[in-house]
Structures are given as structure tokens and as C-alpha cells.
Design an enzyme around this catalytic site. Sequence first.
Site, PDB file in Angstrom:
ATOM      1  N   GLU A 150      36.155  -8.698 -32.972  1.00  0.00           N
ATOM      2  CA  GLU A 150      37.579  -8.993 -33.165  1.00  0.00           C
ATOM      3  C   GLU A 150      38.379  -7.696 -33.162  1.00  0.00           C
ATOM      4  O   GLU A 150      38.020  -6.743 -33.851  1.00  0.00           O
ATOM      5  CB  GLU A 150      37.796  -9.697 -34.508  1.00  0.00           C
ATOM      6  CG  GLU A 150      37.244 -11.119 -34.580  1.00  0.00           C
ATOM      7  CD  GLU A 150      38.238 -12.177 -34.081  1.00  0.00           C
ATOM      8  OE1 GLU A 150      39.368 -11.817 -33.687  1.00  0.00           O
ATOM      9  OE2 GLU A 150      37.853 -13.362 -34.101  1.00  0.00           O
ATOM     10  N   HIS A 188      37.276 -14.636 -25.497  1.00  0.00           N
ATOM     11  CA  HIS A 188      37.257 -15.949 -26.138  1.00  0.00           C
ATOM     12  C   HIS A 188      37.934 -17.002 -25.248  1.00  0.00           C
ATOM     13  O   HIS A 188      37.450 -18.122 -25.123  1.00  0.00           O
ATOM     14  CB  HIS A 188      37.959 -15.863 -27.501  1.00  0.00           C
ATOM     15  CG  HIS A 188      37.598 -16.971 -28.434  1.00  0.00           C
ATOM     16  ND1 HIS A 188      38.203 -17.125 -29.653  1.00  0.00           N
ATOM     17  CD2 HIS A 188      36.709 -17.995 -28.325  1.00  0.00           C
ATOM     18  CE1 HIS A 188      37.689 -18.195 -30.254  1.00  0.00           C
ATOM     19  NE2 HIS A 188      36.779 -18.736 -29.465  1.00  0.00           N
ATOM     20  N   ASP A 246      42.814 -15.639 -26.393  1.00  0.00           N
ATOM     21  CA  ASP A 246      42.501 -14.255 -26.744  1.00  0.00           C
ATOM     22  C   ASP A 246      41.257 -13.729 -26.039  1.00  0.00           C
ATOM     23  O   ASP A 246      40.362 -14.510 -25.741  1.00  0.00           O
ATOM     24  CB  ASP A 246      42.353 -14.105 -28.273  1.00  0.00           C
ATOM     25  CG  ASP A 246      41.189 -14.903 -28.839  1.00  0.00           C
ATOM     26  OD1 ASP A 246      41.082 -16.104 -28.550  1.00  0.00           O
ATOM     27  OD2 ASP A 246      40.363 -14.314 -29.570  1.00  0.00           O
TER      28      ASP A 246
HETATM   29 ZN   LIG Z   1      39.088 -15.624 -30.728  1.00  0.00          ZN
END
Ligand SMILES: [Zn+2]
Length: 294
Positions: A144, A182, A192
Amino acid sequence: MKLIHCLGLILILACLSFACTPNPYKSINKQHKKKVEAATQNILEIPKAGEEGDTTNVTDLWVGTTNFSIRRPNFVIIHHTAQDSLEQTIRTFTLPRTQVSSHYVVSKDGTIVQMLNDYLRSWHAGRGKWGHDTDLNSSSIGIELDNNGSEPFTTAQIESLLSLLKRLKNDYNIPTANFIGHADIAPARKVDPSAHFPWQKLAEEGYGLWYDTHMVTEIGIPDKNGQYISKEIMLEPVPSHFNPKEALRIIGYDVSDYTSAIRAFKIHFIQKNLDSDLDDNDLRILHNLYRKYL
Ligand SMILES: [Zn+2]
């Protein structure tokens, strides 16, 4: 003399207060350890054959072998957090009710926080599909990036990410094509990392595939006022039998929602005009690209 004593006292008090500052993650780290121990217990257990409801022909003769190792991740899935700070993301990933996590979080200043051992199954991918893989959480590492979704990624963040990718690719022998986003694996649900994400730079470093940029050139196209607008075009033409839906499927996209698959492809490889259909140049790029996945 008195001043020196006073300064000394301040120093001692400062040291004491630092030493006494509780680690804010002590409790969650303890809970994490407990859960890892429970998971380890599952692996230590000898599977029991012939239990009620078991219709297989597995005998109850257990023969252990020493020829094994732990399964390794084979994909890296990159996300943006859509949150406002590293602290906020860490909080989200440590609250049991959110049921989301990732192996790594990369902050804007380039600091990387690891939250799970690479061998554990993080809950970052959710429902998704890439090629025939329908359980990306089991096969991937989740990374992330601290980013609210509408801002560029910082240079320090991307440099840190590249150093992490280098280690992961090397440690687990992850194929170049298996560094994806993603949105790629969940086109109908996720966007994203955003179109700000520098996929081309990553591909140049060996993480993910990209089309042949040496086949791209800039041309001037006259508008209705006779002014020339420069536009980049892929020179390689598209054969008449080319099927873009099939090409997206071969790359790995779930094309059951074709409009979303096109959007995900555009977020990753075109990075502009995200809501429009594939234009002639997009089709050329898609055609050039999909052959790399064959
Ligand atoms: Zn994500």
C-alpha cells in the site's frame, strides 16, 4: 555548578520519560503474535483422514516427508491507501473490524512499514481475478502506498518502492509480468493505484510489462481551426482480425464486465481519458502489449 546539576536533572528526566513512553503498538503486536502462533499450530497438525463426512479414499496412514518448504508469493499487488496519512492507514490495518491489511505500507517520505511476514496471507486483494487466479490474497504480496488517490506519488516513495520490489522479486523469483495493480485484478470495484502511478518507470526497472515506446512517435494533428495539436501515436498497426476483448483477457483482465476491464487497462497503460472507450491509438497499444503476454 547549580546550573550543571539542573541540566543533568532535566536530562535524566527526559531519558526516563522517553524510556517510559509505551510502545503504542505493543498490544496489537502481542495479538498478532498470538494469531501467528495459532496459524503455526494448523501447520503442525497432522491431517486426520476418514473423519465424518470425508468421502475421499485417503487412508489414515500418515507418512510425513521432509521434502518441502513454505509456499512462496508469486505476485505483487500495488495499491494506494486512499487515506490521509501513514498513521491513519496503520490504524485501519490494525482494527479487527476493518478486515483489511497489507504486507507493507510505503509512506510519502519513503519510510516502509512492514505489517506481516511475506509468507502470511494478507487481506488486501479481496474479490478479484487475474488470468485463472481467483485467490490473489493467497498468491501475492500486498503493498500500500500512502496516497489519497488524486495526488502524484512522491519521488522518495517510488524510490523506496523500487528497492522493496527488487528484494521481493529476487527473494521469491516473481515473474516480471506479475507486478500489477489492485484495479487490474478487481476492475469493477477498484481504481488503485491511480493513473498518477508511474507504471512505465516500474516496467523500465523490471517490474511489470509495458508497450514498445520506441514504436511511439509524436505527430501534429490539425484541429478545426487549422491549429496543429501534437499527439503521441503507436506506429504499429492493428490487424483487421484483432479482438480487443480477447487481448485484455489474455493479458489477465476479468472481462466479464468489459467496460470496467477497459477502464482498468486505461488506468494502468493509457493513464488519461479514463472514461472513454478504446480509441485507435489505445487499440494499437493494447495490440502491441498483449503479444508480450502470449
Ligand atoms: Zn487497493
